[in-house]
Design an enzyme around this catalytic site. Structure first.
Site, short mmCIF file in Angstrom:
data_model
loop_
_atom_site.label_atom_id
_atom_site.label_comp_id
_atom_site.label_asym_id
_atom_site.label_seq_id
_atom_site.Cartn_x
_atom_site.Cartn_y
_atom_site.Cartn_z
N LYS A 1 0.84 -1.04 -0.49
CA LYS A 1 -0.10 0.44 -0.30
C LYS A 1 1.16 1.40 0.05
O LYS A 1 0.41 2.02 -0.96
CB LYS A 1 -0.85 -0.16 1.46
CG LYS A 1 -1.84 0.69 1.66
CD LYS A 1 -2.80 0.80 2.22
CE LYS A 1 -3.68 2.13 2.59
NZ LYS A 1 -4.74 1.60 3.52
N GLU B 1 10.09 -4.57 4.56
CA GLU B 1 10.24 -6.10 4.03
C GLU B 1 10.47 -5.93 2.87
O GLU B 1 10.68 -6.65 1.60
CB GLU B 1 9.43 -7.13 4.64
CG GLU B 1 9.70 -6.95 6.46
CD GLU B 1 9.28 -5.91 7.21
OE1 GLU B 1 8.71 -5.01 6.93
OE2 GLU B 1 8.88 -6.21 8.16
N GLY C 1 -5.07 -2.58 4.98
CA GLY C 1 -4.76 -3.57 4.74
C GLY C 1 -4.78 -4.88 4.98
O GLY C 1 -5.11 -5.76 4.18
N ARG C 2 -5.74 -5.53 6.42
CA ARG C 2 -5.89 -6.61 6.43
C ARG C 2 -6.92 -6.47 6.07
O ARG C 2 -7.96 -8.11 5.88
CB ARG C 2 -5.93 -6.44 8.14
CG ARG C 2 -6.97 -5.89 8.30
CD ARG C 2 -5.81 -6.14 10.68
NE ARG C 2 -6.98 -4.82 10.82
CZ ARG C 2 -6.09 -3.34 11.11
NH1 ARG C 2 -4.69 -3.13 10.64
NH2 ARG C 2 -6.68 -2.14 12.07
N GLU D 1 -5.24 -7.31 15.04
CA GLU D 1 -4.76 -6.17 14.83
C GLU D 1 -6.09 -4.99 14.76
O GLU D 1 -5.69 -3.93 14.79
CB GLU D 1 -3.58 -6.66 13.61
CG GLU D 1 -2.62 -5.13 12.71
CD GLU D 1 -1.91 -5.05 12.05
OE1 GLU D 1 -0.79 -5.53 12.17
OE2 GLU D 1 -2.64 -5.21 11.06
N HIS E 1 -5.04 -34.18 17.21
CA HIS E 1 -3.66 -34.27 18.19
C HIS E 1 -3.10 -33.71 18.76
O HIS E 1 -1.86 -33.98 18.75
CB HIS E 1 -3.15 -35.57 16.61
CG HIS E 1 -4.53 -36.68 16.79
ND1 HIS E 1 -4.45 -37.57 17.41
CD2 HIS E 1 -4.95 -36.41 15.51
CE1 HIS E 1 -5.20 -38.64 16.69
NE2 HIS E 1 -5.55 -37.32 15.71
N LYS F 1 9.50 -0.70 14.68
CA LYS F 1 9.96 -0.59 13.09
C LYS F 1 10.48 0.51 13.52
O LYS F 1 11.71 0.52 13.44
CB LYS F 1 9.14 -0.24 12.16
CG LYS F 1 7.33 -1.27 11.59
CD LYS F 1 6.95 -0.39 10.98
CE LYS F 1 5.71 -1.18 10.28
NZ LYS F 1 4.76 -0.65 9.53
C1 G6Q Z 1 -2.76 -4.09 8.16
C2 G6Q Z 1 -1.35 -3.68 8.02
C3 G6Q Z 1 -0.07 -4.29 7.80
C4 G6Q Z 1 -0.36 -3.61 6.08
C5 G6Q Z 1 1.24 -3.96 5.93
C6 G6Q Z 1 1.55 -3.96 4.59
O1 G6Q Z 1 -3.92 -3.66 7.85
O2 G6Q Z 1 -2.07 -1.88 7.70
O3 G6Q Z 1 -1.00 -5.25 8.08
O4 G6Q Z 1 -0.78 -4.38 5.40
O5 G6Q Z 1 1.91 -3.65 7.10
O6 G6Q Z 1 2.08 -2.35 4.36
P1 G6Q Z 1 1.79 -2.40 2.96
O7 G6Q Z 1 1.18 -2.64 2.13
O8 G6Q Z 1 2.00 -0.70 2.66
O9 G6Q Z 1 3.83 -2.90 2.35
#
Ligand code: G6Q
Length: 546
Positions: free
Chosen positions: A206, A212, A266-267, A352, A383, A511
């Site tokens: 996003k 990462e 994001g989620r 989250e 199990h 972070k």
């Molecule tokens: C989700 C969070 C988080 C996000 C990641 C990746 O709701 O905001 O998990 O999706 O940190 O972020 P980017 O898409 O900006 O790389």
């Protein structure tokens, strides 16, 4: 703002929980032959049976009253209408617009978002058709065989989960890979399976600044350029992002960028361009069914009275156990191998979203909010950790999810699987009394001393609640329903707990500190850390890596 735990509805539930503690679910079944009917809802291809819960009519009605007192119905409307309910980031929360299949206008800042939603979906469709048909050629004129999605968190978990869940619908000959972890092993192991001239990288971020993802994307780009040269990037990299400038800087042509918007969390983003790898894998028609499944639940959630509304009931049952019975965790147990990443996906969605300790108005909560969610596909969990759910000291409400039909009806596997899921739910509810355990031991011809000791170990208290969600089959439509159900369940709980389910400040501190520590590990900077433990660990690592 009146704290939810000071309302009369909450107090009433407190007193009802004391009475309910003395009741056993199994007895309530004996008392009421209609209990299953009363507490089961059928919707499309899904059945939600919540009869094995510690509820009776009084409790159920009081939970509904609690939802009303929290203004749930109004809040649902606010979300669907694009109000900026993510208050700490001043954003609308409109994943529902992404699957608004009737296309009614939805406004954010006086602008209808639907034309843009449809425009991006159309571009995704055209692109995924090209890749699937082989029309999209790599730099050396070859068809794409491997797709590598590079993203993390919300830009990874939904697509991985859905591609795994919908494997029977995935195009043969296209290998789907997902790289998320900064650990170089993740990327290297995936690259071992790919060839540069037949690999397409989807960089999904996003912000397009996530450490990462950008580190992984740069490693992938270098791997490609080393083999095919710089000009190959445009045929082997596409981006999914909200940030055009950063995409350009990375060297991806914005023509190959699929956009989404800041009102997609994001989620909650697998329905947006973040779902591109899903669409490439399963094709447009199936992706549309996924959207339709999500939309079917949206309509149900928005229009059905609270007392017949599945996500509302799921959310309220959680509140009942977390706030009135001290339950701290919650298990989601899918009895379908294809859903093996579903609990991991929900871990992020739920924890989250509702893992918050501050209310909308900035006051600290003095009651419990989001639960610890875990799960594994059945019967593996049976199990391993089910022991604790059956006989441990914690109360762990469970959601069982099972398809009536399997994609792989081989021998009697699926009937055994179904027998197990029903047996587990029944065992949790019914338990086994000491007397029953004793009789069993007598039948086994154990001696008196053994019986006296073992009967306690072999007894089960029962009265442990669970929901059963049956779907016809795990297909794109039912998967869409399942994801949407849980999204709204999370929303309901956020409303009751008076927290903002749509920010995630809790991931920021780590972070920031990693950025401070990195130069101390890699660039030989002076080790300046306020605590002795971190300082000595950095020194140890530096010495060993010299
Ligand atoms: C989700 C969070 C988080 C996000 C990641 C990746 O709701 O905001 O998990 O999706 O940190 O972020 P980017 O898409 O900006 O790389």
């Amino acid at each position: 703002m009146k704290s939810i735990n000071k309302t009369k509805e909450w107090k009433k539930l407190e007193s009802l929980s004391k009475k309910m503690s003395k009741k056993h679910i199994y007895d309530m079944f004996k008392e009421d032959k209609d209990r299953y009917k009363k507490y089961t809802i059928d919707l499309d291809k899904l059945t939600f049976d919540f009869s094995k819960n510690r509820i009776d009519e009084k409790v159920f009605n009081s939970l509904i009253d609690l939802a009303k007192s929290a203004g749930l119905q109004e809040k649902i409307e606010e979300m669907f209408c694009g109000e900026k309910i993510n208050t700490t980031e001043n954003r609308a929360v409109l994943h529902t617009a992404l699957r608004n299949r009737d296309n009614h206008p939805i406004f954010v800042d006086d602008e209808d978002v639907m034309p843009e939603v449809n425009n991006v979906l159309k571009r995704m469709k055209d692109f995924s058709d090209e890749v699937r048909s082989g029309e999209w050629k790599g730099h050396s004129g070859k068809k794409i065989k491997s797709i590598v999605n590079i993203g993390i968190g919300g830009s990874d978990l939904g697509p991985v989960m859905a591609v795994e869940a919908l494997k029977p619908y995935c195009k043969k000959g296209l290998d789907m890979h997902f790289v998320s972890n900064i650990d170089g092993t993740h990327m290297i192991e995936v690259l071992k399976k790919c060839k540069p001239d037949t690999t397409l990288f989807v960089v999904a971020s996003k912000t397009f600044t996530t450490q990462e993802t950008m580190t992984n994307a740069n490693t992938a780009r270098k791997w490609l350029i080393d083999e095919l040269g710089k000009t190959a990037v445009k045929k082997h990299f596409v981006a999914v992002s909200t940030n055009k400038e950063e995409v350009k800087k990375f060297g991806i042509n914005v023509k190959n960028m699929f956009e989404f918007w800041n009102w997609v969390g994001g989620r909650y983003s697998m329905w947006s361009a973040i779902g591109l790898p899903i669409m490439i894998a399963i094709g447009w028609d199936n992706f549309e069914k996924l959207l339709e499944g999500g939309n079917a639940i949206d309509k149900h959630f928005r229009t059905t009275p609270l007392e017949n509304n599945i996500p509302v009931i799921m959310g309220l049952l959680g509140v009942w156990y977390h706030n009135f019975f001290g339950a701290e965790s919650y298990a989601v147990l899918p009895y379908d191998q294809y859903l093996h990443r579903f609990p991991a996906y929900l871990q992020q969605a739920d924890m989250e979203s509702n893992g918050k300790g501050v209310r909308f108005d900035g006051k600290y909560l003095d009651y419990q909010s989001g639960p610890i969610l875990f799960g594994e596909p059945g019967t593996n969990g049976q199990h391993s950790f089910y022991q604790l759910i059956h006989q441990g000291t914690h109360l762990i409400p469970c959601d069982f999810i099972a398809p009536i039909h399997s994609h792989n009806e081989t021998g009697n596997h699926h009937e055994i699987l179904l027998a197990n899921v029903l047996a587990q739910a029944k065992a949790l509810m019914k338990g086994k009394t000491e007397k029953e355990a004793e009789e069993e031991l007598i039948r086994m011809k154990k001696n008196k001393e053994d019986i006296a000791l073992l009967k306690k170990h072999r007894a089960f208290s029962g009265n442990r609640p669970s929901n059963m969600i049956l779907v016809e089959k795990v297909d794109p439509f039912t998967l869409g329903m399942l994801v949407s159900l849980y999204e709204h369940k999370i929303f309901v709980q956020g409303v009751i707990w008076q927290v903002n389910s749509y920010d995630q400040w809790g991931v920021e501190l780590g972070k920031q500190l990693a950025n401070q520590i990195l130069p101390q590990i890699s660039a030989g900077k002076n080790v300046k850390t306020s605590d002795n433990s971190t300082k000595n660990l950095i020194k140890k690592i530096r010495k060993a890596r010299k």
